[in-house]
Design a protein around this motif. Structure first.
Motif, mmCIF file in Angstrom:
data_model
loop_
_atom_site.group_PDB
_atom_site.id
_atom_site.type_symbol
_atom_site.label_atom_id
_atom_site.label_comp_id
_atom_site.label_asym_id
_atom_site.label_seq_id
_atom_site.Cartn_x
_atom_site.Cartn_y
_atom_site.Cartn_z
ATOM 1 N N ASN A 319 0.834 -1.207 0.000
ATOM 2 C CA ASN A 319 0.000 0.000 0.000
ATOM 3 C C ASN A 319 0.865 1.253 0.000
ATOM 4 O OD1 ASN A 319 -2.559 -1.073 -0.111
ATOM 5 N ND2 ASN A 319 -2.848 -1.151 2.092
ATOM 6 N N ALA A 320 1.937 1.219 0.810
ATOM 7 C CA ALA A 320 2.824 2.388 0.866
ATOM 8 C C ALA A 320 3.495 2.600 -0.495
ATOM 9 C CB ALA A 320 3.880 2.187 1.957
ATOM 10 N N GLU A 323 1.072 4.057 -2.886
ATOM 11 C CA GLU A 323 0.835 5.455 -2.546
ATOM 12 C C GLU A 323 1.975 6.343 -3.051
ATOM 13 O OE1 GLU A 323 -1.740 6.813 -1.334
ATOM 14 O OE2 GLU A 323 -0.910 8.803 -0.882
ATOM 15 N N ASP A 351 5.041 6.028 5.566
ATOM 16 C CA ASP A 351 5.414 6.476 4.219
ATOM 17 C C ASP A 351 5.278 7.978 4.089
ATOM 18 O OD1 ASP A 351 2.764 7.295 3.014
ATOM 19 O OD2 ASP A 351 2.280 5.201 3.483
ATOM 20 N N GLY A 355 -1.051 10.579 2.552
ATOM 21 C CA GLY A 355 -1.788 10.299 3.783
ATOM 22 C C GLY A 355 -3.171 9.751 3.442
ATOM 23 N N ILE A 356 -3.912 9.400 4.478
ATOM 24 C CA ILE A 356 -5.242 8.795 4.278
ATOM 25 C C ILE A 356 -6.269 9.926 4.267
ATOM 26 C CG2 ILE A 356 -6.887 7.119 5.211
ATOM 27 C CD1 ILE A 356 -4.214 6.285 6.967
ATOM 28 N N VAL A 360 -11.793 8.226 3.304
ATOM 29 C CA VAL A 360 -11.289 6.844 3.281
ATOM 30 C C VAL A 360 -11.165 6.316 4.710
ATOM 31 C CG1 VAL A 360 -9.318 5.372 2.643
ATOM 32 C CG2 VAL A 360 -10.107 7.162 1.085
ATOM 33 N N THR A 371 -9.596 2.804 -3.261
ATOM 34 C CA THR A 371 -9.565 4.011 -4.082
ATOM 35 C C THR A 371 -8.714 3.755 -5.326
ATOM 36 O OG1 THR A 371 -7.697 4.782 -2.773
ATOM 37 C CG2 THR A 371 -9.865 5.629 -2.162
ATOM 38 N N LYS A 372 -8.313 2.478 -5.484
ATOM 39 C CA LYS A 372 -7.428 2.153 -6.612
ATOM 40 C C LYS A 372 -8.220 1.517 -7.750
ATOM 41 C CE LYS A 372 -4.040 1.143 -3.112
ATOM 42 N NZ LYS A 372 -3.358 0.075 -2.386
ATOM 43 N N GLY A 375 -7.659 -2.038 -7.450
ATOM 44 C CA GLY A 375 -7.658 -2.534 -6.067
ATOM 45 C C GLY A 375 -8.799 -3.504 -5.790
ATOM 46 N N LEU A 376 -8.544 -4.404 -4.844
ATOM 47 C CA LEU A 376 -9.590 -5.331 -4.397
ATOM 48 C C LEU A 376 -10.263 -4.790 -3.133
ATOM 49 C CD1 LEU A 376 -8.130 -8.971 -4.527
ATOM 50 C CD2 LEU A 376 -10.127 -8.108 -5.728
ATOM 51 N N VAL A 378 -9.391 -5.591 -0.097
ATOM 52 C CA VAL A 378 -9.477 -6.588 0.977
ATOM 53 C C VAL A 378 -8.223 -6.616 1.855
ATOM 54 C CG1 VAL A 378 -11.106 -8.113 -0.193
ATOM 55 C CG2 VAL A 378 -8.661 -8.489 -0.483
ATOM 56 N N GLY A 379 -7.166 -5.929 1.412
ATOM 57 C CA GLY A 379 -5.891 -6.014 2.129
ATOM 58 C C GLY A 379 -5.997 -5.618 3.596
ATOM 59 N N LEU A 380 -6.569 -4.447 3.855
ATOM 60 C CA LEU A 380 -6.592 -3.965 5.238
ATOM 61 C C LEU A 380 -7.624 -4.707 6.087
ATOM 62 C CD1 LEU A 380 -6.029 -0.123 4.800
ATOM 63 C CD2 LEU A 380 -4.416 -1.850 5.598
ATOM 64 N N SER A 381 -8.748 -5.087 5.484
ATOM 65 C CA SER A 381 -9.747 -5.830 6.288
ATOM 66 C C SER A 381 -9.171 -7.192 6.665
ATOM 67 C CB SER A 381 -11.079 -5.967 5.556
ATOM 68 O OG SER A 381 -10.963 -6.848 4.481
ATOM 69 N N ALA A 404 1.407 8.464 5.795
ATOM 70 C CA ALA A 404 0.571 7.677 6.701
ATOM 71 C C ALA A 404 1.431 6.710 7.499
ATOM 72 C CB ALA A 404 -0.464 6.897 5.899
HETATM 73 P P1 ADP Z 1 -6.500 -1.967 -1.809
HETATM 74 O O1 ADP Z 1 -5.025 -1.817 -1.630
HETATM 75 O O2 ADP Z 1 -6.870 -3.094 -2.732
HETATM 76 O O3 ADP Z 1 -7.212 -0.698 -2.161
HETATM 77 P P2 ADP Z 1 -6.621 -2.093 1.065
HETATM 78 O O4 ADP Z 1 -7.672 -2.640 1.969
HETATM 79 O O5 ADP Z 1 -5.234 -2.576 1.282
HETATM 80 O O6 ADP Z 1 -7.105 -2.422 -0.400
HETATM 81 O O7 ADP Z 1 -6.612 -0.504 1.189
HETATM 82 C C1 ADP Z 1 -7.840 0.214 1.220
HETATM 83 C C2 ADP Z 1 -7.619 1.658 0.930
HETATM 84 O O8 ADP Z 1 -6.908 2.291 2.012
HETATM 85 C C3 ADP Z 1 -6.764 1.963 -0.277
HETATM 86 O O9 ADP Z 1 -7.511 1.883 -1.502
HETATM 87 C C4 ADP Z 1 -6.274 3.371 0.023
HETATM 88 O O10 ADP Z 1 -7.266 4.337 -0.329
HETATM 89 C C5 ADP Z 1 -6.158 3.403 1.547
HETATM 90 N N1 ADP Z 1 -4.742 3.242 1.954
HETATM 91 C C6 ADP Z 1 -4.129 2.106 2.309
HETATM 92 N N2 ADP Z 1 -2.837 2.319 2.615
HETATM 93 C C7 ADP Z 1 -2.604 3.648 2.429
HETATM 94 C C8 ADP Z 1 -1.452 4.502 2.587
HETATM 95 N N3 ADP Z 1 -0.251 4.037 2.983
HETATM 96 N N4 ADP Z 1 -1.622 5.823 2.335
HETATM 97 C C9 ADP Z 1 -2.819 6.315 1.942
HETATM 98 N N5 ADP Z 1 -3.947 5.556 1.770
HETATM 99 C C10 ADP Z 1 -3.845 4.239 2.022
#
Ligand code: ADP
Length: 413
Positions: A319-320, A323, A351, A355-356, A360, A371-372, A375-376, A378-381, A404
Protein backbone atom coordinates in the motif's frame (compact mmCIF):
# COMPACT_ATOMS: atom_id res chain seq x y z
CA UNK A 1 -36.10 -14.24 19.75
CA UNK A 2 -36.22 -12.91 23.25
CA UNK A 3 -38.68 -13.29 26.04
CA UNK A 4 -38.65 -13.34 29.78
CA UNK A 5 -40.17 -15.88 32.09
CA UNK A 6 -40.52 -15.31 35.80
CA UNK A 7 -40.59 -18.28 38.10
CA UNK A 8 -41.05 -17.88 41.82
CA UNK A 9 -40.22 -21.30 43.13
CA UNK A 10 -36.81 -20.81 44.72
CA UNK A 11 -37.70 -18.38 47.43
CA UNK A 12 -38.06 -18.68 51.10
CA UNK A 13 -40.62 -16.39 52.69
CA UNK A 14 -41.03 -13.40 50.49
CA UNK A 15 -41.61 -14.03 46.84
CA UNK A 16 -38.32 -13.14 45.23
CA UNK A 17 -38.29 -13.77 41.52
CA UNK A 18 -35.97 -15.84 39.42
CA UNK A 19 -35.66 -14.20 36.02
CA UNK A 20 -34.79 -16.46 33.16
CA UNK A 21 -33.95 -14.51 30.07
CA UNK A 22 -33.86 -16.74 27.02
CA UNK A 23 -32.09 -14.14 24.95
CA UNK A 24 -29.23 -14.20 27.46
CA UNK A 25 -28.91 -17.95 27.30
CA UNK A 26 -27.99 -18.22 23.72
CA UNK A 27 -26.32 -15.00 22.78
CA UNK A 28 -23.31 -15.68 20.60
CA UNK A 29 -20.95 -14.43 23.29
CA UNK A 30 -20.87 -14.65 27.07
CA UNK A 31 -22.86 -17.81 26.90
CA UNK A 32 -21.34 -19.39 29.94
CA UNK A 33 -23.47 -18.35 32.83
CA UNK A 34 -26.70 -16.49 33.19
CA UNK A 35 -27.13 -15.10 36.65
CA UNK A 36 -30.47 -15.50 38.26
CA UNK A 37 -31.80 -12.64 40.31
CA UNK A 38 -32.70 -14.81 43.22
CA UNK A 39 -30.98 -14.37 46.51
CA UNK A 40 -30.58 -17.05 49.10
CA UNK A 41 -32.25 -19.79 47.10
CA UNK A 42 -33.70 -22.52 49.23
CA UNK A 43 -34.48 -25.73 47.48
CA UNK A 44 -36.58 -27.29 50.15
CA UNK A 45 -39.30 -24.68 50.12
CA UNK A 46 -40.48 -24.94 46.53
CA UNK A 47 -44.14 -24.13 46.33
CA UNK A 48 -46.71 -25.97 44.26
CA UNK A 49 -47.78 -22.78 42.47
CA UNK A 50 -44.20 -22.22 41.30
CA UNK A 51 -43.97 -25.76 40.08
CA UNK A 52 -47.00 -25.40 37.87
CA UNK A 53 -45.50 -22.21 36.41
CA UNK A 54 -42.33 -24.15 35.76
CA UNK A 55 -44.24 -26.92 34.04
CA UNK A 56 -46.03 -24.53 31.72
CA UNK A 57 -42.75 -22.75 31.06
CA UNK A 58 -41.11 -26.01 30.07
CA UNK A 59 -44.08 -26.98 27.95
CA UNK A 60 -44.19 -23.70 26.01
CA UNK A 61 -40.45 -23.10 25.83
CA UNK A 62 -39.30 -22.30 22.28
CA UNK A 63 -36.33 -24.63 22.72
CA UNK A 64 -36.00 -28.29 23.52
CA UNK A 65 -36.18 -28.87 27.28
CA UNK A 66 -35.26 -32.12 29.00
CA UNK A 67 -35.68 -32.62 32.75
CA UNK A 68 -33.47 -35.16 34.46
CA UNK A 69 -32.70 -36.35 37.96
CA UNK A 70 -29.51 -34.85 39.45
CA UNK A 71 -27.72 -37.94 38.20
CA UNK A 72 -28.91 -37.49 34.64
CA UNK A 73 -31.84 -39.92 34.36
CA UNK A 74 -34.44 -38.43 32.02
CA UNK A 75 -37.71 -37.62 33.83
CA UNK A 76 -39.53 -35.76 31.07
CA UNK A 77 -39.06 -33.73 27.90
CA UNK A 78 -41.15 -31.22 26.01
CA UNK A 79 -42.56 -31.52 22.49
CA UNK A 80 -39.64 -29.56 20.98
CA UNK A 81 -37.18 -32.02 22.47
CA UNK A 82 -39.21 -34.97 21.15
CA UNK A 83 -39.22 -33.43 17.67
CA UNK A 84 -35.53 -32.54 17.77
CA UNK A 85 -34.29 -35.92 18.94
CA UNK A 86 -36.95 -38.22 17.48
CA UNK A 87 -37.62 -39.86 20.85
CA UNK A 88 -41.07 -40.04 22.41
CA UNK A 89 -41.49 -39.60 26.17
CA UNK A 90 -42.01 -43.32 26.71
CA UNK A 91 -38.80 -44.22 24.85
CA UNK A 92 -36.43 -41.95 26.71
CA UNK A 93 -37.91 -41.44 30.19
CA UNK A 94 -35.91 -43.54 32.64
CA UNK A 95 -32.88 -43.62 30.33
CA UNK A 96 -29.66 -41.67 30.87
CA UNK A 97 -29.49 -38.19 29.32
CA UNK A 98 -26.08 -39.30 28.01
CA UNK A 99 -28.07 -40.93 25.17
CA UNK A 100 -28.84 -37.43 23.91
CA UNK A 101 -25.16 -36.57 23.41
CA UNK A 102 -22.20 -38.05 21.63
CA UNK A 103 -19.98 -40.32 23.66
CA UNK A 104 -17.56 -38.45 25.91
CA UNK A 105 -19.79 -35.47 26.72
CA UNK A 106 -19.53 -34.96 30.47
CA UNK A 107 -22.92 -34.67 32.13
CA UNK A 108 -23.19 -32.63 35.34
CA UNK A 109 -22.36 -34.06 38.74
CA UNK A 110 -24.65 -34.10 41.72
CA UNK A 111 -27.20 -31.40 41.97
CA UNK A 112 -26.82 -30.36 45.61
CA UNK A 113 -23.04 -29.90 45.55
CA UNK A 114 -23.16 -27.86 42.39
CA UNK A 115 -26.03 -25.74 43.60
CA UNK A 116 -24.30 -24.96 46.87
CA UNK A 117 -21.03 -24.16 45.14
CA UNK A 118 -22.40 -21.70 42.63
CA UNK A 119 -24.14 -18.41 43.09
CA UNK A 120 -26.04 -18.90 39.89
CA UNK A 121 -27.72 -22.14 38.97
CA UNK A 122 -27.41 -21.53 35.23
CA UNK A 123 -24.43 -22.79 33.34
CA UNK A 124 -23.51 -24.20 29.97
CA UNK A 125 -22.78 -27.88 29.50
CA UNK A 126 -19.41 -27.42 27.92
CA UNK A 127 -16.54 -24.98 28.09
CA UNK A 128 -16.60 -24.93 24.33
CA UNK A 129 -19.12 -23.23 22.18
CA UNK A 130 -21.17 -26.29 21.33
CA UNK A 131 -21.29 -30.01 21.98
CA UNK A 132 -22.67 -32.64 19.69
CA UNK A 133 -26.09 -34.11 20.34
CA UNK A 134 -27.14 -37.54 19.16
CA UNK A 135 -30.60 -38.17 17.71
CA UNK A 136 -32.50 -41.41 18.08
CA UNK A 137 -31.41 -42.38 14.57
CA UNK A 138 -27.75 -41.92 15.57
CA UNK A 139 -27.28 -38.67 13.65
CA UNK A 140 -24.86 -36.28 15.40
CA UNK A 141 -25.59 -32.56 15.34
CA UNK A 142 -24.27 -29.43 17.09
CA UNK A 143 -26.21 -28.18 20.09
CA UNK A 144 -25.86 -25.35 22.60
CA UNK A 145 -26.89 -26.55 26.03
CA UNK A 146 -27.73 -24.56 29.15
CA UNK A 147 -28.35 -26.30 32.45
CA UNK A 148 -30.39 -25.22 35.42
CA UNK A 149 -31.08 -26.86 38.76
CA UNK A 150 -34.38 -26.55 40.56
CA UNK A 151 -37.01 -28.47 42.53
CA UNK A 152 -39.94 -30.25 40.97
CA UNK A 153 -42.46 -32.32 42.91
CA UNK A 154 -40.30 -31.77 45.98
CA UNK A 155 -37.26 -33.39 44.37
CA UNK A 156 -34.18 -31.74 42.92
CA UNK A 157 -33.95 -31.89 39.12
CA UNK A 158 -31.65 -30.61 36.42
CA UNK A 159 -33.14 -28.88 33.39
CA UNK A 160 -31.38 -29.08 30.02
CA UNK A 161 -32.22 -26.29 27.57
CA UNK A 162 -31.05 -27.49 24.20
CA UNK A 163 -30.78 -25.44 21.03
CA UNK A 164 -30.06 -26.97 17.65
CA UNK A 165 -26.92 -25.10 16.52
CA UNK A 166 -26.20 -27.11 13.37
CA UNK A 167 -27.30 -24.32 11.01
CA UNK A 168 -25.16 -21.76 12.82
CA UNK A 169 -22.13 -24.04 12.95
CA UNK A 170 -22.51 -24.77 9.23
CA UNK A 171 -22.74 -21.06 8.52
CA UNK A 172 -19.62 -20.39 10.65
CA UNK A 173 -17.75 -23.10 8.76
CA UNK A 174 -18.80 -21.63 5.41
CA UNK A 175 -17.75 -18.17 6.53
CA UNK A 176 -14.37 -19.44 7.70
CA UNK A 177 -13.93 -21.23 4.37
CA UNK A 178 -14.89 -18.08 2.49
CA UNK A 179 -12.47 -16.07 4.57
CA UNK A 180 -9.67 -18.50 3.75
CA UNK A 181 -10.55 -18.20 0.05
CA UNK A 182 -10.44 -14.40 0.24
CA UNK A 183 -7.13 -14.53 2.10
CA UNK A 184 -5.80 -16.84 -0.58
CA UNK A 185 -7.08 -14.56 -3.31
CA UNK A 186 -5.55 -11.51 -1.67
CA UNK A 187 -2.17 -13.22 -1.46
CA UNK A 188 -2.44 -14.17 -5.12
CA UNK A 189 -3.31 -10.60 -5.99
CA UNK A 190 -0.25 -9.30 -4.09
CA UNK A 191 1.91 -11.79 -5.93
CA UNK A 192 0.14 -11.08 -9.22
CA UNK A 193 1.09 -7.44 -8.80
CA UNK A 194 4.61 -8.51 -8.00
CA UNK A 195 4.87 -10.96 -10.90
CA UNK A 196 6.65 -8.61 -13.28
CA UNK A 197 9.10 -7.37 -10.71
CA UNK A 198 9.71 -10.88 -9.38
CA UNK A 199 10.46 -12.13 -12.91
CA UNK A 200 12.95 -9.30 -13.24
CA UNK A 201 14.40 -10.03 -9.81
CA UNK A 202 14.85 -13.72 -10.65
CA UNK A 203 16.42 -13.04 -14.03
CA UNK A 204 19.33 -11.22 -12.34
CA UNK A 205 20.74 -14.13 -10.30
CA UNK A 206 20.00 -16.55 -13.13
CA UNK A 207 21.96 -14.42 -15.62
CA UNK A 208 24.79 -14.12 -13.10
CA UNK A 209 24.84 -17.91 -12.62
CA UNK A 210 25.11 -18.40 -16.38
CA UNK A 211 27.98 -15.91 -16.59
CA UNK A 212 29.91 -17.40 -13.66
CA UNK A 213 29.55 -20.99 -14.86
CA UNK A 214 30.52 -20.08 -18.45
CA UNK A 215 33.62 -18.25 -17.13
CA UNK A 216 34.47 -21.20 -14.86
CA UNK A 217 34.21 -23.76 -17.65
CA UNK A 218 36.38 -21.57 -19.95
CA UNK A 219 38.97 -21.24 -17.26
CA UNK A 220 38.84 -25.00 -16.60
CA UNK A 221 39.51 -25.69 -20.30
CA UNK A 222 42.80 -23.76 -20.08
CA UNK A 223 46.06 -25.21 -18.79
CA UNK A 224 45.46 -25.89 -15.05
CA UNK A 225 47.57 -23.77 -12.69
CA UNK A 226 47.06 -23.07 -8.96
CA UNK A 227 45.70 -19.60 -9.92
CA UNK A 228 43.11 -20.90 -12.42
CA UNK A 229 42.02 -23.51 -9.92
CA UNK A 230 41.51 -20.84 -7.26
CA UNK A 231 39.73 -18.62 -9.75
CA UNK A 232 37.43 -21.49 -10.71
CA UNK A 233 36.51 -22.19 -7.11
CA UNK A 234 35.70 -18.50 -6.56
CA UNK A 235 33.45 -18.47 -9.67
CA UNK A 236 31.61 -21.59 -8.57
CA UNK A 237 31.10 -20.13 -5.07
CA UNK A 238 29.65 -16.96 -6.60
CA UNK A 239 27.32 -18.99 -8.82
CA UNK A 240 26.19 -20.86 -5.69
CA UNK A 241 25.42 -17.59 -3.88
CA UNK A 242 23.31 -16.37 -6.78
CA UNK A 243 21.45 -19.68 -6.94
CA UNK A 244 20.70 -19.29 -3.23
CA UNK A 245 19.36 -15.78 -3.85
CA UNK A 246 17.01 -17.06 -6.58
CA UNK A 247 15.91 -19.93 -4.36
CA UNK A 248 15.13 -17.55 -1.49
CA UNK A 249 12.85 -15.46 -3.70
CA UNK A 250 10.97 -18.55 -4.84
CA UNK A 251 10.85 -19.93 -1.31
CA UNK A 252 9.29 -16.73 0.06
CA UNK A 253 6.74 -16.72 -2.75
CA UNK A 254 5.81 -20.32 -2.14
CA UNK A 255 5.38 -19.72 1.58
CA UNK A 256 3.06 -16.82 0.94
CA UNK A 257 0.99 -18.82 -1.51
CA UNK A 258 0.58 -21.86 0.70
CA UNK A 259 -3.07 -22.56 1.37
CA UNK A 260 -3.18 -24.10 4.80
CA UNK A 261 -4.78 -23.71 8.19
CA UNK A 262 -3.48 -21.09 10.60
CA UNK A 263 -0.83 -22.28 12.99
CA UNK A 264 0.54 -20.05 15.73
CA UNK A 265 3.95 -20.83 17.14
CA UNK A 266 6.62 -19.01 19.15
CA UNK A 267 8.65 -17.08 16.65
CA UNK A 268 11.05 -14.18 16.39
CA UNK A 269 9.02 -11.34 14.92
CA UNK A 270 12.15 -9.83 13.37
CA UNK A 271 12.60 -12.81 11.04
CA UNK A 272 8.99 -12.72 9.87
CA UNK A 273 9.26 -8.99 9.14
CA UNK A 274 12.61 -9.26 7.41
CA UNK A 275 11.33 -11.93 5.00
CA UNK A 276 8.17 -9.94 4.25
CA UNK A 277 10.14 -6.75 3.62
CA UNK A 278 12.52 -8.52 1.23
CA UNK A 279 9.61 -9.82 -0.83
CA UNK A 280 7.28 -6.82 -0.64
CA UNK A 281 9.90 -4.22 -1.53
CA UNK A 282 10.96 -5.91 -4.76
CA UNK A 283 10.88 -3.22 -7.43
CA UNK A 284 10.72 -0.31 -4.94
CA UNK A 285 14.24 0.92 -5.77
CA UNK A 286 13.37 1.08 -9.50
CA UNK A 287 10.52 3.42 -8.58
CA UNK A 288 12.86 5.69 -6.65
CA UNK A 289 11.54 4.61 -3.27
CA UNK A 290 14.02 4.35 -0.40
CA UNK A 291 13.14 1.61 2.09
CA UNK A 292 14.65 1.61 5.60
CA UNK A 293 14.19 -1.19 8.06
CA UNK A 294 14.84 -0.78 11.76
CA UNK A 295 14.73 -3.96 13.87
CA UNK A 296 15.90 -4.44 17.48
CA UNK A 297 19.22 -6.29 17.96
CA UNK A 298 17.60 -8.92 20.20
CA UNK A 299 14.88 -11.47 19.33
CA UNK A 300 11.27 -10.34 19.80
CA UNK A 301 9.41 -13.52 20.69
CA UNK A 302 5.71 -13.63 19.89
CA UNK A 303 3.07 -16.25 19.23
CA UNK A 304 2.32 -15.92 15.52
CA UNK A 305 1.39 -17.60 12.33
CA UNK A 306 4.41 -16.37 10.41
CA UNK A 307 2.76 -16.45 6.97
CA UNK A 308 -0.25 -14.46 8.21
CA UNK A 309 1.94 -11.80 9.80
CA UNK A 310 3.95 -11.61 6.59
CA UNK A 311 0.74 -11.10 4.62
CA UNK A 312 -0.15 -8.23 6.98
CA UNK A 313 3.25 -6.55 6.70
CA UNK A 314 3.28 -7.13 2.93
CA UNK A 315 -0.13 -5.41 2.67
CA UNK A 316 1.15 -2.37 4.58
CA UNK A 317 4.26 -2.12 2.44
CA UNK A 318 2.54 -2.69 -0.92
CA UNK A 319 0.00 0.00 0.00
CA UNK A 320 2.82 2.39 0.87
CA UNK A 321 4.55 1.62 -2.46
CA UNK A 322 1.26 2.16 -4.36
CA UNK A 323 0.84 5.46 -2.55
CA UNK A 324 4.36 6.66 -3.33
CA UNK A 325 4.36 5.57 -6.96
CA UNK A 326 4.02 8.63 -9.17
CA UNK A 327 4.17 11.28 -6.44
CA UNK A 328 6.58 14.20 -6.48
CA UNK A 329 9.08 14.84 -3.70
CA UNK A 330 10.53 12.50 -1.09
CA UNK A 331 9.64 8.83 -1.53
CA UNK A 332 10.52 6.89 1.59
CA UNK A 333 9.22 3.98 3.61
CA UNK A 334 10.32 3.10 7.13
CA UNK A 335 9.57 -0.32 8.56
CA UNK A 336 10.13 -0.38 12.31
CA UNK A 337 9.77 -2.87 15.10
CA UNK A 338 9.90 -1.80 18.75
CA UNK A 339 8.87 -3.30 22.07
CA UNK A 340 6.97 -0.93 24.37
CA UNK A 341 6.82 -0.79 28.16
CA UNK A 342 3.26 -2.18 27.91
CA UNK A 343 4.69 -5.56 26.83
CA UNK A 344 3.53 -5.18 23.24
CA UNK A 345 5.66 -5.33 20.13
CA UNK A 346 4.71 -2.77 17.51
CA UNK A 347 5.41 -3.07 13.82
CA UNK A 348 4.93 0.17 11.95
CA UNK A 349 5.13 1.05 8.29
CA UNK A 350 5.47 4.75 7.61
CA UNK A 351 5.41 6.48 4.22
CA UNK A 352 5.78 9.95 2.78
CA UNK A 353 2.67 9.80 0.57
CA UNK A 354 -0.48 11.93 0.63
CA UNK A 355 -1.79 10.30 3.78
CA UNK A 356 -5.24 8.79 4.28
CA UNK A 357 -8.04 11.07 3.15
CA UNK A 358 -10.85 11.73 5.69
CA UNK A 359 -13.52 9.94 3.63
CA UNK A 360 -11.29 6.84 3.28
CA UNK A 361 -10.63 6.80 7.04
CA UNK A 362 -14.25 5.93 7.81
CA UNK A 363 -14.18 2.69 5.84
CA UNK A 364 -10.45 2.04 5.90
CA UNK A 365 -10.68 -1.45 7.39
CA UNK A 366 -13.98 -2.44 5.76
CA UNK A 367 -13.74 -5.02 2.99
CA UNK A 368 -14.07 -4.02 -0.65
CA UNK A 369 -13.38 -0.32 -0.10
CA UNK A 370 -10.65 0.80 -2.40
CA UNK A 371 -9.56 4.01 -4.08
CA UNK A 372 -7.43 2.15 -6.61
CA UNK A 373 -8.55 1.32 -10.15
CA UNK A 374 -7.12 -2.19 -9.82
CA UNK A 375 -7.66 -2.53 -6.07
CA UNK A 376 -9.59 -5.33 -4.40
CA UNK A 377 -10.02 -3.47 -1.13
CA UNK A 378 -9.48 -6.59 0.98
CA UNK A 379 -5.89 -6.01 2.13
CA UNK A 380 -6.59 -3.96 5.24
CA UNK A 381 -9.75 -5.83 6.29
CA UNK A 382 -7.83 -9.07 6.01
CA UNK A 383 -4.95 -7.55 7.96
CA UNK A 384 -7.33 -6.54 10.72
CA UNK A 385 -8.68 -10.09 10.95
CA UNK A 386 -5.14 -11.37 11.18
CA UNK A 387 -4.34 -8.85 13.92
CA UNK A 388 -7.44 -9.86 15.89
CA UNK A 389 -6.64 -13.56 15.53
CA UNK A 390 -3.28 -12.78 17.16
CA UNK A 391 -4.78 -10.88 20.08
CA UNK A 392 -3.33 -7.73 18.57
CA UNK A 393 -4.57 -4.42 17.15
CA UNK A 394 -4.19 -2.48 13.93
CA UNK A 395 -4.03 1.29 13.85
CA UNK A 396 -3.67 3.87 11.13
CA UNK A 397 -2.92 7.56 11.38
CA UNK A 398 -1.55 10.33 9.26
CA UNK A 399 1.93 11.61 9.89
CA UNK A 400 3.22 15.16 9.97
CA UNK A 401 3.85 16.82 7.56
CA UNK A 402 2.60 14.20 5.12
CA UNK A 403 2.14 10.47 4.68
CA UNK A 404 0.57 7.68 6.70
CA UNK A 405 1.60 5.29 9.48
CA UNK A 406 0.05 1.83 9.72
CA UNK A 407 0.88 -0.21 12.78
CA UNK A 408 0.22 -3.62 14.30
CA UNK A 409 0.61 -4.29 18.02
CA UNK A 410 0.97 -7.81 19.35
CA UNK A 411 1.72 -9.09 22.88
CA UNK A 412 5.26 -10.33 23.47
CA UNK A 413 5.45 -13.79 25.06
P1 ADP B 1 -6.50 -1.97 -1.81
O1 ADP B 1 -5.02 -1.82 -1.63
O2 ADP B 1 -6.87 -3.09 -2.73
O3 ADP B 1 -7.21 -0.70 -2.16
P2 ADP B 1 -6.62 -2.09 1.07
O4 ADP B 1 -7.67 -2.64 1.97
O5 ADP B 1 -5.23 -2.58 1.28
O6 ADP B 1 -7.11 -2.42 -0.40
O7 ADP B 1 -6.61 -0.50 1.19
C1 ADP B 1 -7.84 0.21 1.22
C2 ADP B 1 -7.62 1.66 0.93
O8 ADP B 1 -6.91 2.29 2.01
C3 ADP B 1 -6.76 1.96 -0.28
O9 ADP B 1 -7.51 1.88 -1.50
C4 ADP B 1 -6.27 3.37 0.02
O10 ADP B 1 -7.27 4.34 -0.33
C5 ADP B 1 -6.16 3.40 1.55
N1 ADP B 1 -4.74 3.24 1.95
C6 ADP B 1 -4.13 2.11 2.31
N2 ADP B 1 -2.84 2.32 2.62
C7 ADP B 1 -2.60 3.65 2.43
C8 ADP B 1 -1.45 4.50 2.59
N3 ADP B 1 -0.25 4.04 2.98
N4 ADP B 1 -1.62 5.82 2.33
C9 ADP B 1 -2.82 6.31 1.94
N5 ADP B 1 -3.95 5.56 1.77
C10 ADP B 1 -3.84 4.24 2.02
Amino acid sequence: MSFKVNIDIFQQNNAEVLHIDYADFFQSSGRKTVRDHTTNSNLQTARPHGESVLRSFVHTAPEAVVITSPHGTVKSLNARAEALYGYSQSEIVGESAALLFEAGVQLPGTFARRFAAEQSCWRSLSENDTVRGRKKNGELFHVEVMLGDCVLDGAPVTIFYIRDASARVLQDQRLAELEREIAHLARHSVLGELATTITHELSQPLTAIINYTVAASRSAAAEPTPETLENNLALIAKAGEQAKRAWLILHRMRQLLQHRGAERVRDDLRLAIDDAVQLATIGAAERGIAVSIDLPPVPVMVLIDRVQVQVLVTNFIRNAIDELTGIEGEKAIWVRLAVGADGFAEISVEDTGHGISPEVFETLFDPFHTTKAEGLGVGLSLSRRIAQAHGGRLAARNRTPNGAIFSFKIPVV
